[in-house]
Design an enzyme around this catalytic site. Structure first.
Site, PDB file in Angstrom:
ATOM      1  N   CYS A  77       0.911  -1.503   0.022  1.00 39.87           N
ATOM      2  CA  CYS A  77       0.086   0.132   0.090  1.00 39.87           C
ATOM      3  C   CYS A  77       0.913   1.306   0.247  1.00 39.87           C
ATOM      4  O   CYS A  77       1.690   1.259   1.114  1.00 39.87           O
ATOM      5  CB  CYS A  77      -1.062  -0.234   1.226  1.00 39.87           C
ATOM      6  SG  CYS A  77      -1.875   1.626   1.680  1.00 39.87           S
ATOM      7  N   GLY A  78       0.602   2.174  -1.110  1.00 39.66           N
ATOM      8  CA  GLY A  78       1.604   3.167  -1.100  1.00 39.66           C
ATOM      9  C   GLY A  78       1.527   4.234  -0.039  1.00 39.66           C
ATOM     10  O   GLY A  78       2.483   4.674   0.495  1.00 39.66           O
ATOM     11  N   HIS A 123      -2.998  -4.199 -10.335  1.00 37.48           N
ATOM     12  CA  HIS A 123      -4.007  -3.156 -10.799  1.00 37.48           C
ATOM     13  C   HIS A 123      -4.360  -3.476 -12.261  1.00 37.48           C
ATOM     14  O   HIS A 123      -3.782  -3.774 -12.938  1.00 37.48           O
ATOM     15  CB  HIS A 123      -3.215  -1.976 -10.752  1.00 37.48           C
ATOM     16  CG  HIS A 123      -2.815  -1.542  -9.126  1.00 37.48           C
ATOM     17  ND1 HIS A 123      -3.732  -0.930  -8.266  1.00 37.48           N
ATOM     18  CD2 HIS A 123      -1.747  -1.906  -8.721  1.00 37.48           C
ATOM     19  CE1 HIS A 123      -3.167  -0.841  -7.137  1.00 37.48           C
ATOM     20  NE2 HIS A 123      -1.785  -1.589  -7.296  1.00 37.48           N
ATOM     21  N   GLU A 167     -10.680  -0.681  -4.316  1.00 33.04           N
ATOM     22  CA  GLU A 167      -9.743  -1.549  -3.932  1.00 33.04           C
ATOM     23  C   GLU A 167     -10.168  -2.861  -3.525  1.00 33.04           C
ATOM     24  O   GLU A 167     -11.386  -3.108  -2.792  1.00 33.04           O
ATOM     25  CB  GLU A 167      -8.979  -0.847  -2.617  1.00 33.04           C
ATOM     26  CG  GLU A 167      -8.130   0.315  -2.855  1.00 33.04           C
ATOM     27  CD  GLU A 167      -7.088   0.704  -2.098  1.00 33.04           C
ATOM     28  OE1 GLU A 167      -6.382  -0.178  -1.626  1.00 33.04           O
ATOM     29  OE2 GLU A 167      -7.160   1.873  -1.594  1.00 33.04           O
ATOM     30  N   CYS A 220      -5.111   5.723  -3.308  1.00 26.80           N
ATOM     31  CA  CYS A 220      -4.328   4.237  -3.448  1.00 26.80           C
ATOM     32  C   CYS A 220      -2.970   4.849  -3.898  1.00 26.80           C
ATOM     33  O   CYS A 220      -3.070   5.028  -5.276  1.00 26.80           O
ATOM     34  CB  CYS A 220      -5.278   3.310  -4.239  1.00 26.80           C
ATOM     35  SG  CYS A 220      -4.270   1.685  -4.529  1.00 26.80           S
ATOM     36  N   GLY A 271      -1.998   2.370  -6.724  1.00 28.04           N
ATOM     37  CA  GLY A 271      -2.836   2.499  -7.813  1.00 28.04           C
ATOM     38  C   GLY A 271      -2.575   3.985  -8.482  1.00 28.04           C
ATOM     39  O   GLY A 271      -2.489   3.988  -9.741  1.00 28.04           O
TER      40      GLY A 271
END
Length: 281
Positions: free
Chosen positions: A73-74, A164, A213, A222, A225
């Protein structure tokens, strides 16, 4: 059980210090579902445990709100970086975090001992369809057709450690995401489900994005994302290699470096509150 609520561009998680708080591994999914519940628990897009690691300075052990594990998760990893520095787990402004078996490198902007922004080297994007994974007749899934609920879309699939599918749309404002998001997530072409980004091109340097998500639903942001979005934009000739991605909760700056092939993500992370949760382990 002590915890900290944090958010990055509105992507909010419950953070637990794994150095001091201990939950048996088999009980974590149940705890995550409880803590993530916005009515009976703390509320969040999931739970992230900040743990010791032999392979990096810290480990990010991430769970979606439904109790399933996630690889990366960024926005979450930026929050882990801020937590580690500002809570005194490290005094360095450069360090590493491992998540899902992949090591990422943090570069913090610190003012008066407080982290203001984090630049993360997210590594190289994965484009090979089988590794994303996505079912495709082509080696890479770039601008491919996909039929969802009798409607045809075109998608570009990228993995940033998690899968993604990026879909370009004319406008994100009126997108019926609650209706179409689950059908993308559970589509038969995604053997491990997928996160889906719907992207509107504003200019060669600026795009808008909404995300569904897997395991959570629509979120305000995200980070991975946004990285996947930038890659898909370049592959489809929509933008340059440095782009601002506006999400519902803010904006991130993403750069796909041509020399190293690495993705660099820069954005904020914020504390919301600390608390204690009654939970029997």
């Amino acid at each position: 059980m002590r915890f900290t609520k944090m958010q990055g561009c509105g992507n909010d998680y419950v953070y637990v210090n794994g150095f001091t708080e201990h939950i048996p591994q088999e009980k974590k999914p149940e705890f995550v579902r409880f803590a993530s519940d916005r009515h009976f628990g703390v509320g969040g897009d999931g739970v992230i445990f900040i743990n010791p690691s032999d392979e990096a300075d810290f480990e990010m052990e991430m769970y979606n709100a439904d109790g399933t594990r996630a690889e990366m998760c960024g926005n979450g990893i930026r929050c882990v970086a801020k937590y580690a520095h500002d809570k005194g787990l490290t005094d360095r402004a450069r360090f590493s975090i491992i998540s899902g078996g992949k090591v990422k490198y943090m570069d913090l902007t610190v003012e008066n001992g407080v982290t203001k922004a984090i630049r993360v080297d997210m590594g190289e994007p994965i484009l090979t369809a089988a590794e994303v994974p996505v079912v495709s007749k082509n080696r890479q899934s770039v601008d491919e057709e996909i039929t969802v609920e009798n409607q045809t879309y075109r998608m570009t699939c990228v993995s940033m450690g998690n899968p993604h599918a990026v879909v370009f749309v004319d406008s994100t404002a009126d997108l019926p995401l609650e209706q179409i998001g689950p059908h993308f997530e559970h589509h038969e072409r995604f053997p491990r489900r997928t996160n889906t980004e719907f992207v509107e091109i504003v200019s060669p340097e600026y795009v808008k994005m909404r995300v569904w998500e897997r395991g959570t639903g629509e979120t305000l942001a995200c980070g991975t994302g946004c990285c996947a979005t930038a890659v898909a934009c370049v592959l489809n000739g929509k933008t340059g290699r440095k782009v601002t991605v506006e999400v519902l909760g803010g904006a991130l700056t993403i750069q796909w470096d041509e020399k190293t092939n690495h993705i660099f993500m820069t954005g904020p992370a914020e504390f919301v509150f600390d608390g204690e949760l009654e939970y029997e382990v």
